[in-house]
Design a protein around this motif. Structure first.
Motif, PDB file in Angstrom:
ATOM      1  N   GLN A   1       8.229  10.175  -0.035  1.00 25.07           N
ATOM      2  CA  GLN A   1       7.056  10.133  -0.905  1.00 25.07           C
ATOM      3  C   GLN A   1       6.546   8.711  -1.128  1.00 25.07           C
ATOM      4  N   ARG A   2       7.330   7.711  -0.705  1.00 18.68           N
ATOM      5  CA  ARG A   2       6.902   6.318  -0.831  1.00 18.68           C
ATOM      6  C   ARG A   2       6.474   5.725   0.512  1.00 18.68           C
ATOM      7  N   VAL A   3       6.288   6.567   1.494  1.00 20.97           N
ATOM      8  CA  VAL A   3       5.880   6.134   2.833  1.00 20.97           C
ATOM      9  C   VAL A   3       4.548   6.793   3.151  1.00 20.97           C
ATOM     10  N   VAL A   4       3.545   6.001   3.504  1.00 21.71           N
ATOM     11  CA  VAL A   4       2.178   6.498   3.660  1.00 21.71           C
ATOM     12  C   VAL A   4       1.642   6.081   5.030  1.00 21.71           C
ATOM     13  N   ARG A   5       0.968   6.998   5.710  1.00 17.94           N
ATOM     14  CA  ARG A   5       0.373   6.668   7.002  1.00 17.94           C
ATOM     15  C   ARG A   5      -0.620   5.518   6.870  1.00 17.94           C
ATOM     16  N   LEU A   6      -0.563   4.605   7.830  1.00 21.62           N
ATOM     17  CA  LEU A   6      -1.463   3.460   7.866  1.00 21.62           C
ATOM     18  C   LEU A   6      -2.530   3.725   8.913  1.00 21.62           C
ATOM     19  N   PRO A   7      -3.810   3.757   8.521  1.00 20.29           N
ATOM     20  CA  PRO A   7      -4.869   3.992   9.508  1.00 20.29           C
ATOM     21  C   PRO A   7      -4.778   3.023  10.674  1.00 20.29           C
ATOM     22  N   ASP A   8      -5.142   3.489  11.837  1.00 21.21           N
ATOM     23  CA  ASP A   8      -5.019   2.679  13.055  1.00 21.21           C
ATOM     24  C   ASP A   8      -5.762   1.357  12.952  1.00 21.21           C
ATOM     25  N   ALA A   9      -6.890   1.356  12.243  1.00 22.32           N
ATOM     26  CA  ALA A   9      -7.697   0.145  12.153  1.00 22.32           C
ATOM     27  C   ALA A   9      -7.121  -0.884  11.186  1.00 22.32           C
ATOM     28  N   ALA A  10      -6.131  -0.484  10.376  1.00 25.69           N
ATOM     29  CA  ALA A  10      -5.552  -1.389   9.377  1.00 25.69           C
ATOM     30  C   ALA A  10      -4.327  -2.089   9.955  1.00 25.69           C
ATOM     31  N   SER A  11      -4.243  -3.387   9.781  1.00 26.01           N
ATOM     32  CA  SER A  11      -3.126  -4.159  10.310  1.00 26.01           C
ATOM     33  C   SER A  11      -1.885  -3.979   9.449  1.00 26.01           C
ATOM     34  N   PHE A  12      -0.737  -4.354  10.013  1.00 22.26           N
ATOM     35  CA  PHE A  12       0.494  -4.342   9.229  1.00 22.26           C
ATOM     36  C   PHE A  12       0.423  -5.352   8.092  1.00 22.26           C
ATOM     37  N   ASP A  13      -0.318  -6.435   8.274  1.00 25.03           N
ATOM     38  CA  ASP A  13      -0.498  -7.399   7.181  1.00 25.03           C
ATOM     39  C   ASP A  13      -1.173  -6.733   5.989  1.00 25.03           C
ATOM     40  N   ILE A  14      -2.213  -5.950   6.262  1.00 28.06           N
ATOM     41  CA  ILE A  14      -2.876  -5.228   5.174  1.00 28.06           C
ATOM     42  C   ILE A  14      -1.904  -4.254   4.530  1.00 28.06           C
ATOM     43  N   GLY A  15      -1.185  -3.502   5.353  1.00 29.19           N
ATOM     44  CA  GLY A  15      -0.245  -2.515   4.817  1.00 29.19           C
ATOM     45  C   GLY A  15       0.799  -3.135   3.918  1.00 29.19           C
ATOM     46  N   ALA A  16       1.336  -4.292   4.311  1.00 25.54           N
ATOM     47  CA  ALA A  16       2.364  -4.951   3.515  1.00 25.54           C
ATOM     48  C   ALA A  16       1.802  -5.602   2.255  1.00 25.54           C
ATOM     49  N   SER A  17       0.482  -5.752   2.177  1.00 27.83           N
ATOM     50  CA  SER A  17      -0.166  -6.376   1.028  1.00 27.83           C
ATOM     51  C   SER A  17      -0.595  -5.356  -0.023  1.00 27.83           C
ATOM     52  N   LEU A  18      -0.376  -4.090   0.232  1.00 28.04           N
ATOM     53  CA  LEU A  18      -0.794  -3.034  -0.695  1.00 28.04           C
ATOM     54  C   LEU A  18       0.289  -2.833  -1.755  1.00 28.04           C
TER      55      LEU A  18
END
Length: 345
Positions: free
Chosen positions: A110-127
């Motif tokens: 429940q704490r793992v969320v799909r990251l859209p293809d256009a979003a970088s891992f940098d963005i994902g880690a900054s959320l």
């Protein structure tokens, strides 16, 4: 696998590299190969503890709540996620001994969320902590929306205190995406440039001139909603600019843990003060935030980097201690730890 860990609280020197066996996900858990780990103030504060040398909640702790990477394995009962999925992770270490400062992290599904293809891992880690805190702050207003999205805040004026901070940056972006007119306060021209790049319509440098007058100049009827990082320091300012039925959402205690309020003034304007802590808001609020944030990602509304108003400062995994020190020192923008190389193709 490599991990950064500590076995006692204290300054960043308690962090050290350890080699661990690859963990197996249990029921309703996901194993993520972490590409980028995000560092927040809560991470170094938990590591520091109430006093140096105090016992840790677990014999060994791997820090960092947020991150992004690729699903490596799933446990029984997990649906909607599969090996190979790009994901972002939030509150990985909440109530658990291990966070994202390691090559593979086992996290509740429940704490793992799909990251859209256009979003970088940098963005994902900054959320994670910043964006979810900002989402909650924007969805507790008197008469305001419980969810964010295009048009949800149409006709409302939002004041974001400290628009160059990580939470302030996310609040500006989410409020702008949801249709609000966004005003923010900053402490320098450089931070003003960052807040403007994030999407703020009006930026006020509170170190020059009369801040309340400047805010009233662009919001003569007052602001409907304040996202507040420093309630003690800004109590008088908020009372001067808040609109009738306005809400002040408090997510931190920068500037002091106690504040003084003009009771009569707040009575007359039906003002609501809403305090919030991400760790105790409940699963429903977290799930709503994750859904809305992912939708904003899909719309391209949550950029990072200097051009998007959130400079990135990076460290390799073995220098996680330096990353913690950078956050503690107040580095502007987002501090990231590069954990594993990104796999393409």
């Amino acid at each position: 696998m490599r991990a950064m860990a500590y076995s006692e609280t204290g300054d960043s020197s308690v962090l050290h590299v350890v080699d661990r066996e690859l963990p197996e996900p249990g029921a309703d858990e996901v194993r993520v190969r972490v590409v980028v780990s995000g560092v927040n103030p809560t991470d170094w504060k938990a590591r520091a503890g109430a006093r140096a040398g105090a016992p840790t909640p677990y014999p060994e702790v791997v820090p960092n709540q947020d991150g992004a990477g690729v699903v490596d394995a799933v446990g029984s009962g997990v649906t909607g996620l599969a090996p190979g999925d790009r994901v972002w992770v939030f509150l990985a270490a909440h109530g658990r001994p291990t966070g994202t400062a390691q090559e593979f992290a086992v996290v509740p599904a429940q704490r793992v969320v799909r990251l859209p293809d256009a979003a970088s891992f940098d963005i994902g880690a900054s959320l994670g902590v910043p964006a979810m805190t900002a989402h909650r702050a924007l969805t507790v207003a008197d008469g305001g929306p419980a969810r964010l999205g295009p048009g949800a805040l149409e006709g409302r004026t939002v004041l974001v205190a400290g628009g160059a901070g990580a939470v302030g940056h996310a609040a500006i972006q989410l409020a702008r995406w949801s249709g609000a007119r966004v005003v923010t306060t900053v402490s320098s021209p450089a931070k003003a440039a960052l807040a403007t790049a994030a999407g703020a319509h009006h930026v006020v440098d509170y170190t020059t001139g009369d801040t309340a007058t400047a805010i009233r100049a662009v919001a003569p009827d007052g602001v409907d909603h304040v996202v507040e990082v420093s309630p003690a320091r800004n109590a008088a300012l908020n009372a001067s600019v808040i609109a009738n039925h306005g809400t002040v959402s408090v997510y931190a205690t920068d500037g002091g843990a106690e504040m003084t309020l003009d009771v009569r003034r707040h009575f007359s304007l039906n003002v609501r003060y809403q305090f919030l802590l991400l760790y105790t808001v409940g699963d429903a609020a977290l799930a709503a935030a994750a859904e809305d944030i992912t939708r904003a990602l899909g719309d391209g509304a949550l950029g990072v980097g200097e051009e998007a108003g959130l400079p990135l400062t990076r460290f390799p995994l073995e220098r996680t201690a330096a990353a913690h020190d950078a956050v503690e020192a107040g580095t502007v923008g987002k501090v990231l730890v590069d954990v594993s190389p990104e796999i393409t193709g």
